[in-house]
Design a protein around this motif. Structure first.
Motif, short mmCIF file in Angstrom:
data_model
loop_
_atom_site.label_atom_id
_atom_site.label_comp_id
_atom_site.label_asym_id
_atom_site.label_seq_id
_atom_site.Cartn_x
_atom_site.Cartn_y
_atom_site.Cartn_z
N ASP A 141 -28.98 -49.17 32.52
CA ASP A 141 -29.96 -49.11 32.28
C ASP A 141 -31.10 -49.45 31.85
O ASP A 141 -31.87 -49.94 32.46
CB ASP A 141 -30.58 -48.25 33.67
CG ASP A 141 -29.62 -47.97 34.88
OD1 ASP A 141 -28.59 -49.22 35.13
OD2 ASP A 141 -29.26 -46.88 35.67
N GLU A 142 -30.77 -49.69 30.47
CA GLU A 142 -32.18 -49.28 30.18
C GLU A 142 -31.50 -50.53 28.91
O GLU A 142 -32.64 -51.07 27.90
CB GLU A 142 -32.90 -48.04 29.24
CG GLU A 142 -33.26 -47.36 29.52
CD GLU A 142 -34.50 -47.20 30.99
OE1 GLU A 142 -35.22 -48.12 30.67
OE2 GLU A 142 -34.61 -46.66 31.13
N ALA A 143 -30.63 -51.29 29.20
CA ALA A 143 -30.06 -51.81 28.16
C ALA A 143 -30.81 -52.91 27.46
O ALA A 143 -30.97 -53.83 26.22
CB ALA A 143 -29.13 -52.92 28.38
N HIS A 144 -32.18 -54.00 28.29
CA HIS A 144 -32.84 -54.80 28.33
C HIS A 144 -34.22 -53.86 28.31
O HIS A 144 -35.52 -54.97 28.26
CB HIS A 144 -32.89 -56.20 29.43
CG HIS A 144 -31.04 -56.25 29.38
ND1 HIS A 144 -30.83 -57.15 28.48
CD2 HIS A 144 -30.53 -56.45 31.06
CE1 HIS A 144 -29.66 -57.59 28.54
NE2 HIS A 144 -29.53 -56.66 30.23
N THR A 145 -34.56 -52.81 28.18
CA THR A 145 -35.73 -52.70 27.06
C THR A 145 -36.32 -52.91 26.74
O THR A 145 -35.59 -51.97 25.63
CB THR A 145 -35.95 -51.13 28.19
OG1 THR A 145 -35.37 -50.81 29.99
CG2 THR A 145 -37.45 -51.21 28.04
N ASP A 146 -37.26 -53.00 25.86
CA ASP A 146 -37.81 -53.33 24.47
C ASP A 146 -38.86 -52.63 24.53
O ASP A 146 -38.92 -51.67 22.84
CB ASP A 146 -38.61 -54.58 24.77
CG ASP A 146 -36.93 -56.14 24.09
OD1 ASP A 146 -35.48 -55.48 24.01
OD2 ASP A 146 -37.24 -56.95 24.87
#
Length: 210
Positions: A141-146
């Protein structure tokens, strides 16, 4: 106002710091023992199983010996990494995993790692005025959280921050429960030490009583 006990500790911290920095190979064990003794007098963990390295001990003693000097306290952390970034969270998780492996089957690093994965680990840096809930970079769920937005907290030196947050016993040392310090503001577990090359304050909920 600085008490006589605080003044004695500051002098002791300065002495231990001098010894730690000037130690040679032949006296390193003795000097490290001296530094550990001073840290213990503050209620801080100096065991080899902790996340604190000798470099961290030196920096921490800098902080203690500079108590009352705001600029000195701020410099103990130096140029802080971006605690709100995914790269910081990745570094944090790797460091906790390494520390947990060194601990064995259980310990403080295991507890912090579990809290990180559960989303209940909070990282604070008062020298930068920011606090943020850690997140697990390996969670799909955090794969695209920079990065995420942190919470603004009062900017202060480490001595003032730790005095405000860590519970002290009757002897003036920081209280420990089940191997972790106690945050008196919310009764959570707490840890203060190096993550990467900078100091941070980590807190997470205490385990529910069985």
């Amino acid at each position: 106002m600085v008490s006589a006990l605080d003044n004695t500790r500051m002098v002791s911290a300065q002495y231990a710091l001098k010894n730690l920095r000037s130690s040679d190979d032949g006296s390193q064990d003795a000097q490290s023992s001296s530094a550990a003794s001073i840290l213990s007098s503050y209620g801080l963990d100096s065991s080899s199983a902790s996340l604190l390295s000798n470099q961290a001990l030196s920096g921490l003693l800098d902080t203690l010996s500079a108590k009352g000097d705001t600029s000195g306290e701020a410099n103990a952390t130096g140029d802080s990494a971006d605690v709100t970034s995914a790269s910081f969270m990745s570094m944090l998780k790797k460091q906790l995993q390494d520390a947990a492996a060194a601990e064995g089957e259980s310990g403080k690093a295991h507890d912090m790692l579990a809290a990180l994965e559960a989303g209940t680990l909070t990282i604070s840096d008062p020298t930068q005025g920011v606090s943020i809930a850690a997140w697990d970079v390996d969670n799909p769920d955090e794969a695209h959280t920079d990065s995420k937005t942190g919470k603004a907290i009062d900017v202060s030196g480490w001595s003032d921050f730790l005095d405000a947050h860590l519970e002290r016993g009757a002897d003036g040392t920081f209280v420990k429960k089940n191997g972790s310090y106690v945050d008196q503001t919310n009764d959570s577990n707490a840890y203060f030490g190096l993550i990467g090359s900078n100091y941070y304050y980590l807190s997470w909920p205490q385990a529910a009583a069985a």
